[in-house]
Enzyme design. Structure first.
Site, short mmCIF file in Angstrom:
data_model
loop_
_atom_site.label_atom_id
_atom_site.label_comp_id
_atom_site.label_asym_id
_atom_site.label_seq_id
_atom_site.Cartn_x
_atom_site.Cartn_y
_atom_site.Cartn_z
CG LEU A 12 -1.72 1.28 1.48
CD1 LEU A 12 -2.70 1.54 0.36
CD2 LEU A 12 -2.42 1.24 2.84
CG ASP A 13 2.76 4.85 2.38
OD1 ASP A 13 3.88 4.90 1.83
OD2 ASP A 13 2.34 5.72 3.17
N PRO A 14 4.78 1.68 1.11
CG PRO A 14 6.89 0.86 0.50
CD PRO A 14 5.98 1.03 1.69
NE ARG B 67 5.84 9.13 -0.06
CZ ARG B 67 5.93 8.16 0.84
NH1 ARG B 67 6.69 8.31 1.91
NH2 ARG B 67 5.25 7.03 0.69
#
Length: 862
Positions: A543-545, A662
């Site tokens: 997902l993130d990353p 971010r």
């Protein structure tokens, strides 16, 4: 509301804007009161739609869906007319003075089959004739009704045997001939590319509309300009869930005694008509309503006419997707026959749809042709055909062996057996969605490794086709190596520090590697070696990353291709409890160890804002949160997420962007509350002897050991740290809710304060049965175009976990990693070495597959 927003986009404020989205009302009664209020405004002559008079609502069909739509419409001042009277109505209203009542009322008409088609030979209308021989009829709706329709409310049943209600070409002709009055298509059937061909995709409750421009064939989220606003929400009852459920239950309960007492399968006449209509089979046969399933059988019979010739080499094509309900499989047969290719179905796996759940079927075709390259050309044409039938969500690949007995009598490998061997290390929460994709949807052969037998047992029960191995990776690396040696691809779901040792084994034994973790320096150092061995080490595929990289790069590439220059970039993401589950002082819950979240709260952060580098030391991170709006109904805040500067380089915007940020999303109050707890020393991971022995201890005793003997001591300590009264109150409320001041709250000792506190959070901040989590991600792009035209583009993802099932976080990480593995196994990725998913060859197919799995970004432009 949808009518109001469309008319507003055309510069006219109408009374329809006084109605909110349906889900914003607690009940039907409240909805009706809002509609009645609009009706009163229209009666006074202040509706505001005079410019568009006559405002004609056309309802298709007369079933229950149409009846429900008409029930709502009937609460507004209106006049019903026949479709045949529409031309006369148009002329009369046009001639009427502006103050005329005829210009200030609504008009409704019901379009039946006889208003939509006519016999091609001019014969009189007969319903039975049309239903039995629809090929003898031609469409006329676009000529007789559509030119006079302002709002089309589509409620009718349709399948591919019948002419469409209105096609792309027909709506385009209306627009070009200046006859298009249609402002809105409210498609209650949500039949994608069905009776209304230009309904290209379904919409969501939170974003129910998009614009279709018939002249260009383009779709846009912007409601301004020429075209027809489309609405195709396929879960409308969930906007009023309580009443929808109550209504269904009230109806069903009366049938239950009759269902229980009916035991004679030879006579369905004793069943209530409604229940009988829902029965698919009875006494070994399809019931009349479900005879269409015979189409699948006919598909098999059809291929029997083109049996292969043994002397000609054959090739096998696997077609997978919604093949029968979309009509794709018969189109494939037509294509192969037209090219003179002999074929037969050698394997078929049909999974019926279950309500709203659309399941995929598989067909393996054995094809033969004496013409060189004919089958290769056919495969490419079938792929193009699949893209032209998006409802099928189909994939087309060549496979080596059909699942059929060979001439020697031995069983050829199944789809799972002929798939490449995949090794999955780690059986935590993320593994289930990953296995579901690889095993159930891609038929891969998987070996799952875990050090916890319960995890393996749970996975085996859910996915019986997998093999499992009980191995402690840290202490039994020799056993892991033996499995890597047998695997074409390894997926590591282990903690990030274990990825490099696994990568070393993959290098040694020529196994591709996928992880969802950030690329470490040790991993990056293996890039050249992996490339030299023709291997792919795909990292940051979660997902993130992961999804953040792919969705951001897709949008950046599109904007640059359109002539834009990226001046600002903001990307935020958060895994949170769904709003109804955010019921504690932190507004947060844990589905695994809280340590990662607590540790992250002490990370330093760096980002670029207005061309200035901003650095925040770790001890100040929790004080740097800022409010942010993603969804108006959610009160959120955002924390900077580590070092944002490298992402300017990674995304190719470092030379143009003045801001690169971010962040991590949390509910409002999280940061200040956690900051108060950190100031008390509850995030200190220094060893504490008293927390390492076997004696019992309460949380007040822990506080006392760090000099905080009472609640008053805690309040005083926080005040000395400089916290405001509001911040102190947040901290005290949280500690009280966690039971830290209660002598009955015992400590699970883990050697230090922080890890012992994590144990308490695991107990008190866990998801309870019936609760679900939520994933939120948003990118904001500030873009400069030629002629100093500036635009803000926004990409937003919101998704929820399954109640009592897989979490949103585990699905977004697990499915994304599985897609990365599948792309490698299908040879879709040409890059070699250490790879992150920022290139088009990765993000384009990956995002498409994620969309099919229900993880799709909505796009907005300001």
């Amino acid at each position: 509301r949808d009518r109001g927003e469309r008319l507003l986009s055309l510069g006219h404020s109408t009374s329809f804007l006084n109605v909110g989205p349906c889900y914003s009302y607690p009940s039907f009664d409240h909805v009706f009161k809002a509609i009645d209020g609009v009706g009163q405004t229209i009666k006074t002559g202040n509706g505001g739609f005079d410019h568009f008079a006559p405002l004609v609502f056309t309802f298709t069909g007369k079933g229950k869906v149409a009846q429900g739509a008409l029930e709502v419409f009937s609460r507004l001042p209106h006049t019903m007319v026949e479709c045949s009277d529409l031309p006369t109505l148009m002329e009369e209203v046009k001639k009427a003075p502006p103050s005329s009542a005829s210009r200030r009322t609504l008009y409704g008409c019901i379009a039946l089959q006889k208003d939509m088609v006519e016999h091609s030979q001019g014969l009189a209308w007969e319903n039975q004739d049309y239903n039995e021989h629809p090929e003898l009829f031609r469409p006329v709706f676009h000529q007789r009704v559509a030119p006079y329709t302002s709002v089309l409310v589509n409620c009718m049943y349709w399948d591919q045997r019948f002419p469409r209600l209105i096609t792309n070409d027909q709506i385009k002709d209306l627009q070009q001939s200046k006859q298009l009055r249609m402002l809105l298509d409210v498609d209650l059937t949500c039949d994608i590319e069905g009776s209304v061909e230009f309904l290209s995709h379904s919409t969501k409750i939170e974003k129910p509309f998009y614009m279709y421009n018939p002249a260009t064939g383009q779709y846009s989220d912007n409601l301004d300009g020429e075209g027809v606003v489309m609405m195709g929400v396929d879960i409308l009852p969930s906007e009023l869930p309580r009443e929808a459920s109550q209504h269904f239950g009230d109806i069903l309960v009366d049938f239950i005694p009759n269902i229980i007492n009916h035991c004679d399968p030879s006579d369905m006449g004793n069943l209530p008509r409604e229940i009988a209509a829902a029965c698919i089979t009875n006494n070994g046969s399809l019931t009349p309503r479900f005879q269409y399933i015979s189409e699948m059988r006919r598909a098999m019979e059809r291929t029997a006419k083109v049996e292969s010739k043994p002397a000609i080499p054959h090739r096998n094509i696997l077609v997978k997707g919604h093949l029968f309900d979309s009509g794709l499989i018969n189109k494939v047969f037509d294509l192969l026959e037209a090219k003179g290719i002999a074929f037969k179905v050698v394997e078929i796996d049909v999974v019926p749809n279950a309500g709203a759940r659309k399941n995929e079927s598989e067909v393996v075709l054995q094809c033969e042709s004496e013409t060189p390259n004919a089958i290769s050309d056919a495969i490419e044409e079938i792929k193009q055909l699949a893209r032209l039938v998006p409802l099928a969500h189909a994939s087309v690949v060549e496979v080596q062996h059909p699942h059929k007995p060979t001439k020697t009598g031995k069983e050829a490998p199944s789809l799972a057996e002929m798939s490449q061997h995949v090794l999955v290390l780690g059986a935590g929460l993320v593994s289930a969605p990953l296995l579901d994709f690889l095993v159930n949807k891609c038929s891969r052969q998987v070996v799952l490794v875990s050090a916890v037998q319960k995890e393996l047992d749970r996975a085996k029960q859910r996915f019986p086709a997998i093999s499992t191995r009980l191995i402690n990776v840290t202490n039994e690396m020799d056993k892991v190596e033996a499995l890597v040696k047998q695997s074409q691809l390894t997926v590591s779901l282990l903690p990030a520090p274990l990825h490099p040792p696994i990568a070393t084994l993959c290098l040694k034994h020529n196994s591709h590697l996928v992880t969802s973790s950030y690329t470490s320096p040790q991993m990056r150092a293996m890039g050249e070696q992996a490339a030299a061995k023709d291997l792919i080490f795909l990292n940051e595929m979660g997902l993130d990353p992961g999804m953040d990289h792919m969705s951001a790069m897709k949008k950046i590439d599109e904007l640059i291709a359109a002539g834009g220059v990226i001046r600002g970039f903001r990307s935020v993401c958060g895994g949170l409890p769904a709003p109804e589950a955010a019921n504690n002082p932190l507004g947060y819950k844990f589905s695994w160890s809280p340590r990662g979240v607590l540790t992250a709260s002490k990370n330093s952060a760096t980002f670029l804002r207005n061309s200035k580098v901003i650095s925040i030391p770790g001890q100040n991170l929790l004080n740097s949160s800022e409010p942010i709006e993603i969804i108006p109904s959610l009160s959120l805040e955002c924390l900077p997420n580590r070092d944002s500067l490298p992402y300017g380089e990674l995304y190719g915007i470092s030379q143009t962007a003045h801001s690169v940020f971010r962040g991590t999303l949390r509910y409002k109050g999280f940061s200040k509350t956690l900051y108060a707890l950190s100031r008390l020393g509850l995030l200190d991971d220094s060893p504490v002897a008293a927390l390492g022995d076997s004696s019992t201890m309460s949380w007040p005793q822990v506080l006392n050991s760090i000099g905080l003997g009472s609640k008053a001591d805690v309040q005083q300590a926080l005040a000395k740290q400089g916290l405001t009264p509001d911040e102190i109150k947040l901290g005290l409320n949280c500690l009280g809710w966690l039971g830290v001041f209660d002598p009955a709250t015992s400590v699970t000792k883990r050697g230090n304060v922080m890890d012992s506190f994590c144990a308490l959070l695991e107990q008190r901040l866990c998801y309870t049965p019936g609760e679900r989590d939520m994933v939120l991600m948003q990118h904001v792009f500030e873009v400069e175009f030629p002629q100093q035209r500036n635009e803000t583009h926004i990409s937003t993802l919101i998704g929820y976990g399954d109640v009592n099932g897989d979490t949103a976080m585990s699905k977004t990480v697990g499915v994304t990693a599985a897609i990365g593995a599948e792309l490698i196994l299908q040879s879709r990725i040409k890059a070699r070495g250490v790879v992150v998913p920022t290139s088009r060859e990765v993000y384009e197919p990956a995002l498409d597959l994620l969309k099919r799995e229900g993880w799709d970004f909505t796009e907005d432009k300001l």
